[in-house]
Scaffold this motif. Structure first.
Motif, short mmCIF file in Angstrom:
data_model
loop_
_atom_site.label_atom_id
_atom_site.label_comp_id
_atom_site.label_asym_id
_atom_site.label_seq_id
_atom_site.Cartn_x
_atom_site.Cartn_y
_atom_site.Cartn_z
N ALA A 91 0.83 -1.21 0.00
CA ALA A 91 0.00 0.00 0.00
C ALA A 91 0.86 1.26 0.00
CB ALA A 91 -0.93 -0.01 1.21
N CYS A 92 1.94 1.25 0.78
CA CYS A 92 2.83 2.41 0.81
C CYS A 92 3.52 2.61 -0.54
CB CYS A 92 3.86 2.27 1.93
SG CYS A 92 3.18 2.52 3.59
N ARG A 93 4.01 1.53 -1.11
CA ARG A 93 4.66 1.66 -2.43
C ARG A 93 3.66 2.15 -3.47
NH1 ARG A 93 7.35 -3.01 -0.55
NH2 ARG A 93 5.87 -4.36 -1.60
N ALA A 94 2.43 1.65 -3.44
CA ALA A 94 1.40 2.08 -4.39
C ALA A 94 1.08 3.56 -4.18
CB ALA A 94 0.14 1.24 -4.24
N GLY A 95 0.94 3.99 -2.93
CA GLY A 95 0.63 5.38 -2.64
C GLY A 95 1.72 6.33 -3.12
N VAL A 96 2.97 5.91 -2.98
CA VAL A 96 4.09 6.72 -3.48
C VAL A 96 4.01 6.81 -5.00
CG1 VAL A 96 6.60 6.84 -3.75
CG2 VAL A 96 5.60 6.30 -1.50
N THR A 97 3.80 5.67 -5.66
CA THR A 97 3.71 5.64 -7.13
C THR A 97 2.54 6.49 -7.62
OG1 THR A 97 4.72 3.45 -7.21
CG2 THR A 97 3.42 4.12 -9.12
N GLN A 98 1.42 6.43 -6.91
CA GLN A 98 0.23 7.18 -7.31
C GLN A 98 0.31 8.66 -6.94
OE1 GLN A 98 -2.87 4.91 -5.41
NE2 GLN A 98 -2.58 3.15 -6.78
N GLY A 99 1.27 9.02 -6.10
CA GLY A 99 1.50 10.43 -5.79
C GLY A 99 0.78 10.99 -4.58
N TRP A 100 0.04 10.18 -3.84
CA TRP A 100 -0.63 10.71 -2.65
C TRP A 100 0.14 10.40 -1.36
CZ3 TRP A 100 -2.26 6.91 0.67
CH2 TRP A 100 -2.53 5.64 0.13
N SER A 122 -1.86 9.68 14.26
CA SER A 122 -1.62 10.27 12.95
C SER A 122 -0.76 9.29 12.17
CB SER A 122 -0.92 11.62 13.05
OG SER A 122 0.38 11.46 13.60
N VAL A 123 -0.74 9.46 10.85
CA VAL A 123 0.03 8.57 9.98
C VAL A 123 0.87 9.43 9.05
CG1 VAL A 123 -0.06 6.73 8.25
CG2 VAL A 123 -1.79 6.83 10.06
N ASP A 124 2.18 9.21 9.10
CA ASP A 124 3.12 9.86 8.18
C ASP A 124 3.91 8.76 7.49
OD1 ASP A 124 3.48 12.97 9.18
OD2 ASP A 124 2.97 11.63 10.83
N VAL A 125 4.34 9.03 6.26
CA VAL A 125 5.22 8.10 5.55
C VAL A 125 6.36 8.92 4.97
CG1 VAL A 125 5.44 6.40 3.68
CG2 VAL A 125 3.33 6.51 5.03
N VAL A 126 7.59 8.41 5.12
CA VAL A 126 8.76 9.06 4.55
C VAL A 126 9.49 8.09 3.64
CG1 VAL A 126 9.07 10.66 6.49
CG2 VAL A 126 10.26 8.48 6.49
N ASP A 127 10.16 8.64 2.67
CA ASP A 127 11.00 7.90 1.72
C ASP A 127 12.40 8.48 1.88
OD1 ASP A 127 12.35 6.84 -0.49
OD2 ASP A 127 10.71 7.23 -1.88
N MET A 128 13.31 7.67 2.44
CA MET A 128 14.66 8.15 2.74
C MET A 128 15.70 7.23 2.11
SD MET A 128 13.97 9.01 6.80
CE MET A 128 15.57 9.74 7.11
N ASN A 129 16.77 7.84 1.62
CA ASN A 129 17.84 7.09 0.98
C ASN A 129 19.18 7.59 1.51
OD1 ASN A 129 19.38 5.54 -0.71
ND2 ASN A 129 18.84 6.61 -2.59
N GLU A 130 19.79 6.79 2.39
CA GLU A 130 21.12 7.13 2.91
C GLU A 130 21.17 8.55 3.45
OE1 GLU A 130 23.98 5.15 2.90
OE2 GLU A 130 22.98 3.45 1.98
N ILE A 131 20.30 8.85 4.39
CA ILE A 131 20.18 10.23 4.87
C ILE A 131 19.68 10.25 6.31
CG2 ILE A 131 17.82 10.58 4.05
CD1 ILE A 131 18.77 13.39 3.12
N GLY A 178 16.22 16.35 0.65
CA GLY A 178 16.48 15.00 0.13
C GLY A 178 15.56 13.93 0.70
N ILE A 179 14.56 14.33 1.49
CA ILE A 179 13.62 13.38 2.07
C ILE A 179 12.24 13.66 1.51
CG2 ILE A 179 12.52 12.57 4.20
CD1 ILE A 179 15.09 13.48 5.66
N ARG A 180 11.61 12.62 1.00
CA ARG A 180 10.21 12.73 0.57
C ARG A 180 9.35 12.31 1.75
NH1 ARG A 180 9.16 9.62 -4.65
NH2 ARG A 180 7.21 10.75 -4.46
N TYR A 181 8.29 13.07 2.00
CA TYR A 181 7.51 12.83 3.20
C TYR A 181 6.08 13.33 3.02
CZ TYR A 181 7.95 17.81 4.03
OH TYR A 181 7.87 19.16 3.90
#
Length: 155
Positions: free
Chosen positions: A47-56, A81-90, A64-67
Motif C-alpha cells: 500500500a505504501c509503495r502504491a501510494g508513493v507511485t500514485q502520488g498521494w 496520525s500517519v506519516d510516511v517518509v522515503d529516505m535514501n542514505e540520509i 532530500g527526504i520525501r515525506y
C-alpha cells in the motif's frame, strides 16, 4: 490503493495497539504479530509503495527526504496520525516524541536500515528523541504518532 483503503488497512493495526504503552513489549509484540513477510506487513508495504507511485504518499520533499502526513489523528485511527517518509542514505531532522512513536520499516533496498533496525517495527517511548537515519540503502518508513504529537528540535 486509495487513501480511504489505506486508512482502513492502518485502522486494523491501530485498533490492536490503541491504549497500549509504547515500550519494548509493544515492539516485540508488533514484530511477533506482523513480522516482515506476514500478510499484514506485505499489505502495508504494498500500500505504501502504491501510494508513493500514485502520488498521494510522500508528496512533499525537503532536504532530500520525501515525506507527508497522510492522516491527522482521527477516531477511525484510534487517535494516531500517519506519516510516511522515503529516505535514501540520509539523516532527517532531530525531533522529540512527546507521546512516543511507532515505526514500520520497509526497505526498498535489501538490507536498508532505519536507525540501525532492519525491516519490521520499531517503537520509541514517550519523551524519546532521535535524528531518524536510513543507512545501507533506501527505505519507506511509516510513522504512527499518538495524537499526532511531534516536536522538531535544534539538536
Amino acid at each position: 490503493m486509495s487513501p480511504q483503503e489505506f486508512q482502513r488497512l492502518i485502522a486494523g493495526v491501530t485498533e490492536q495497539i490503541a491504549g497500549r504503552p509504547l515500550d519494548d513489549a509493544l515492539c516485540a509484540w508488533l514484530n511477533a504479530t506482523w513480522p516482515e513477510g506476514s500478510p499484514t506487513f506485505r499489505d502495508l508495504a504494498d500500500a505504501c509503495r502504491a501510494g508513493v507511485t500514485q502520488g498521494w504518499l510522500c508528496n512533499r520533499e525537503a532536504g532530500g527526504i520525501r515525506y507527508g502526513r497522510v492522516f491527522k489523528p482521527v477516531p477511525e485511527l484510534h487517535g494516531f496520525s500517519v506519516d510516511v517518509v522515503d529516505m535514501n542514505e540520509i539523516a532527517g531532522p532531530h525531533h522529540r516524541h512527546p507521546n512516543g512513536e511507532i515505526d514500520l520499516i520497509m526497505p526498498l533496498t535489501e538490507g536498508a536500515l532505519f536507525d540501525g533496525h532492519s525491516a519490521g517495527w520499531c517503537v520509541y517511548g514517550p519523551g524519546s528523541a532521535h535524528r531518524p537515519t536510513v543507512s545501507e540503502g533506501r527505505a519507506l518508513v511509516l510513522y504512527l504518532l499518538p495524537e499526532g504529537a511531534i516536536e522538531f528540535t535544534a539538536s
